[in-house]
Design a protein around this motif. Structure first.
Motif, mmCIF file in Angstrom:
data_model
loop_
_atom_site.group_PDB
_atom_site.id
_atom_site.type_symbol
_atom_site.label_atom_id
_atom_site.label_comp_id
_atom_site.label_asym_id
_atom_site.label_seq_id
_atom_site.Cartn_x
_atom_site.Cartn_y
_atom_site.Cartn_z
ATOM 1 N N GLN A 257 93.577 14.933 67.972
ATOM 2 C CA GLN A 257 94.141 16.218 68.342
ATOM 3 C C GLN A 257 93.007 17.186 68.671
ATOM 4 N N VAL A 258 93.320 18.155 69.525
ATOM 5 C CA VAL A 258 92.406 19.258 69.817
ATOM 6 C C VAL A 258 93.111 20.545 69.419
ATOM 7 N N THR A 259 92.451 21.342 68.589
ATOM 8 C CA THR A 259 93.020 22.606 68.133
ATOM 9 C C THR A 259 92.173 23.753 68.663
ATOM 10 N N SER A 260 92.855 24.730 69.259
ATOM 11 C CA SER A 260 92.186 25.885 69.859
ATOM 12 C C SER A 260 92.605 27.166 69.152
ATOM 13 N N GLY A 261 91.658 28.080 69.032
ATOM 14 C CA GLY A 261 91.942 29.403 68.505
ATOM 15 C C GLY A 261 91.068 30.430 69.213
ATOM 16 N N VAL A 262 91.507 31.681 69.186
ATOM 17 C CA VAL A 262 90.779 32.759 69.859
ATOM 18 C C VAL A 262 90.508 33.877 68.862
ATOM 19 N N LYS A 263 89.280 34.380 68.884
ATOM 20 C CA LYS A 263 88.955 35.545 68.059
ATOM 21 C C LYS A 263 89.588 36.765 68.713
ATOM 22 N N PRO A 264 90.505 37.444 68.019
ATOM 23 C CA PRO A 264 91.281 38.510 68.672
ATOM 24 C C PRO A 264 90.411 39.658 69.153
ATOM 25 N N ILE A 265 90.788 40.188 70.298
ATOM 26 C CA ILE A 265 90.079 41.312 70.894
ATOM 27 C C ILE A 265 90.595 42.606 70.273
ATOM 28 N N LYS A 266 89.682 43.405 69.775
ATOM 29 C CA LYS A 266 90.036 44.707 69.209
ATOM 30 C C LYS A 266 89.707 45.791 70.229
ATOM 31 N N THR A 267 90.520 46.795 70.274
ATOM 32 C CA THR A 267 90.290 47.857 71.250
ATOM 33 C C THR A 267 89.165 48.783 70.815
ATOM 34 N N GLU A 268 88.858 48.788 69.507
ATOM 35 C CA GLU A 268 87.790 49.646 69.030
ATOM 36 C C GLU A 268 86.591 48.789 68.650
ATOM 37 N N ASN A 269 85.419 49.339 68.792
ATOM 38 C CA ASN A 269 84.167 48.693 68.372
ATOM 39 C C ASN A 269 83.929 47.357 69.058
ATOM 40 N N VAL A 270 84.340 47.247 70.325
ATOM 41 C CA VAL A 270 84.058 46.025 71.077
ATOM 42 C C VAL A 270 82.560 45.940 71.325
ATOM 43 N N ARG A 271 81.967 44.777 71.140
ATOM 44 C CA ARG A 271 80.528 44.612 71.278
ATOM 45 C C ARG A 271 80.155 44.441 72.745
ATOM 46 N N HIS A 272 79.101 45.141 73.143
ATOM 47 C CA HIS A 272 78.537 44.983 74.472
ATOM 48 C C HIS A 272 77.079 44.585 74.304
ATOM 49 N N TYR A 273 76.527 43.896 75.293
ATOM 50 C CA TYR A 273 75.205 43.332 75.137
ATOM 51 C C TYR A 273 74.262 43.753 76.252
ATOM 52 N N THR A 274 73.015 43.966 75.876
ATOM 53 C CA THR A 274 71.947 44.212 76.819
ATOM 54 C C THR A 274 70.868 43.175 76.559
ATOM 55 N N PRO A 275 70.409 42.443 77.578
ATOM 56 C CA PRO A 275 69.405 41.401 77.346
ATOM 57 C C PRO A 275 68.162 41.961 76.672
ATOM 58 N N THR A 276 67.600 41.184 75.785
ATOM 59 C CA THR A 276 66.370 41.566 75.105
ATOM 60 C C THR A 276 65.583 40.321 74.794
ATOM 61 N N SER A 277 64.400 40.480 74.304
ATOM 62 C CA SER A 277 63.560 39.336 73.952
ATOM 63 C C SER A 277 63.131 39.494 72.518
ATOM 64 N N VAL A 278 63.568 38.554 71.666
ATOM 65 C CA VAL A 278 63.265 38.629 70.241
ATOM 66 C C VAL A 278 62.782 37.281 69.748
ATOM 67 N N ASP A 279 62.847 37.070 68.441
ATOM 68 C CA ASP A 279 62.247 35.915 67.784
ATOM 69 C C ASP A 279 62.821 34.596 68.269
ATOM 70 N N ASN A 280 61.978 33.741 68.820
ATOM 71 C CA ASN A 280 62.397 32.432 69.320
ATOM 72 C C ASN A 280 62.868 31.510 68.217
ATOM 73 N N ASN A 281 62.397 31.706 67.003
ATOM 74 C CA ASN A 281 62.691 30.769 65.923
ATOM 75 C C ASN A 281 64.175 30.699 65.619
ATOM 76 N N ASP A 282 64.892 31.795 65.877
ATOM 77 C CA ASP A 282 66.329 31.811 65.632
ATOM 78 C C ASP A 282 67.116 31.679 66.922
ATOM 79 N N LEU A 283 66.479 31.142 67.965
ATOM 80 C CA LEU A 283 67.132 30.888 69.242
ATOM 81 C C LEU A 283 67.557 32.172 69.929
ATOM 82 N N GLU A 284 66.949 33.314 69.539
ATOM 83 C CA GLU A 284 67.387 34.594 70.085
ATOM 84 C C GLU A 284 66.539 35.032 71.275
#
Length: 295
Positions: A257-284
Motif C-alpha cells: 500500500q501507499v499512504t499519502s498525507g499533506v501538512k495543512p496550509i495555515k493562512t497565518e505564519n506561512v514560511r517563505h524562503y530566501t536562498p542563503t549559504s550556511v553550514d554544509n555539514n547539515d546539508l544546508e
C-alpha cells in the motif's frame, strides 16, 4: 549470512531464491569493497543506534542491517519478494507524488532503490537518502554513482534527523514502517511533519495492513520482529494523529500500500524562503531555497 534455522524463509523460500541469484557475483562484489573503511565515511558520531534496530534480526540476518552482508544481499533478495515486480511496487510511490518538490528526503532509504527512482523522476530536485546503517549507504552511493545520479547520502535516525524545520517539500519512506515498533512509526511521522513545508507531502510505501491482518500466514514468511504490531495498527490513523490531512491509502497489487498525507496550509505564519549559504555539514549549504532564512 547467519540466520535462524526455523523460519519459513530459511526452510522453504531461501533455497528457491538462492537458485535465482548469482551468489558468486555477490561474493565478488562484496570482496571488491573495503566495507569498514567506506562505512566510516558515512558514520556520524551524533547518531545513536536505537535498541529496537540493533538488538533484532531482520529477514533472519543476525545483526540486522548493521553489517555488509545485509547491504550486499538486500537487492537480490528484494527483487523476488515484492510481487509482481519490485520496480512496479516502488514506482507506485513515485506516481503518488502530487507536489512539485524542490527538496526530497527519503527516510530509511536502505540501498537507495526508491531514492534513485525519485531522483530520476524529479531530476531538478535535491534528493537526500537517510539511513541508520552506514553499510547500506555505501551500497546506495555505489548504485547512484553507477547510474550517474547526484544524491546526498546521510547517516541518521528517521525519528530525529537533526535537519531543519520546514526544509523539505516531500518526505518518503519505503518498506520502513513494518520494521519499526508502532511508537517509532509515530515518532517518524512526527519528524516528517516537522521537516515538511506547509502544503508538503509525506508518502509511505509498505505492506498492506489490511491484507496482513486477514492472512496471518504472511506474517510468518520472513523474520520480521515488528510486522504483527505493524499489521495491527493503521498508518492512516497515525498520520491523522500527528496532524496530517487528506490522508489516503491505496492498494498496490494487494500485498502493498501507499499512504499519502499533506501538512495543512495555515493562512497565518506561512514560511517563505530566501536562498542563503550556511553550514554544509547539515546539508544546508547546497543551494536550496528550502534551506534559506525565513522572511
Amino acid at each position: 549470512m547467519v540466520v535462524r534455522q526455523d523460519t519459513i524463509w530459511e526452510r522453504f523460500l531461501s533455497p528457491v531464491v538462492r537458485l535465482l541469484i548469482d551468489e558468486d557475483g555477490l561474493r565478488r562484489y562484496a570482496d571488491s569493497i573495503d566495507w569498514e573503511k567506506e562505512s566510516d565515511r558515512f558514520q556520524r558520531d551524533d547518531v545513536i543506534i536505537p535498541a529496537y534496530y540493533s538488538s533484532q534480526n531482520f529477514h533472519g540476518v543476525t545483526g540486522g542491517y548493521l553489517n555488509s552482508s545485509a547491504a550486499v544481499t538486500y537487492d537480490p533478495i528484494t527483487q523476488y519478494v515484492l510481487p509482481p515486480n519490485e520496480s512496479i511496487v516502488r514506482q507506485a510511490l513515485v506516481d503518488a507524488v502530487k507536489v512539485k518538490p524542490r527538496r526530497i528526503l527519503d527516510l530509511g532509504c536502505g540501498t537507495g532503490s526508491t531514492t534513485l527512482m525519485l531522483k530520476q523522476a524529479f531530476w531538478q530536485a535535491e534528493v537526500i537518502g537517510l539511513d541508520l546503517s552506514p553499510y547500506m549507504l555505501v551500497r546506495a552511493e555505489d548504485k547512484a554513482r553507477n547510474a550517474g545520479l547526484d544524491i546526498v547520502w546521510r547517516h541518521g535516525n528517521a525519528e530525529k534527523t537533526g535537519l531543519r524545520d520546514a526544509s523539505f517539500d516531500l518526505v518518503t519512506a519505503s518498506l520502513l514502517f513494518h520494521e519499526t515498533p508502532n511508537a517509532v512509526s509515530l515518532a517518524i511521522l512526527r519528524e516528517s511533519f516537522r521537516l515538511l513545508v506547509t502544503g508538503g507531502q509525506v508518502l509511505i510505501l509498505d505492506g498492506n495492513q489490511k491484507t496482513l491482518r486477514q492472512l496471518e500466514w504472511l506474517n510468518d514468511v520472513f523474520e520480521e520482529p515488528y510486522i504483527r504490531e505493524y499489521a495491527a495498527n493503521s498508518i492512516d490513523a497515525n498520520m491523522g494523529a500527528v496532524g496530517f490531512e487528506a490522508v489516503r491509502s491505496q492498494d498496490v497489487w494487494w500485498i502493498n500500500q501507499v499512504t499519502s498525507g499533506v501538512k495543512p496550509i495555515k493562512t497565518e505564519n506561512v514560511r517563505h524562503y530566501t536562498p542563503t549559504s550556511v553550514d554544509n555539514n547539515d546539508l544546508e549549504g547546497l543551494g536550496s531555497p528550502a534551506f534559506g532564512i525565513m522572511a
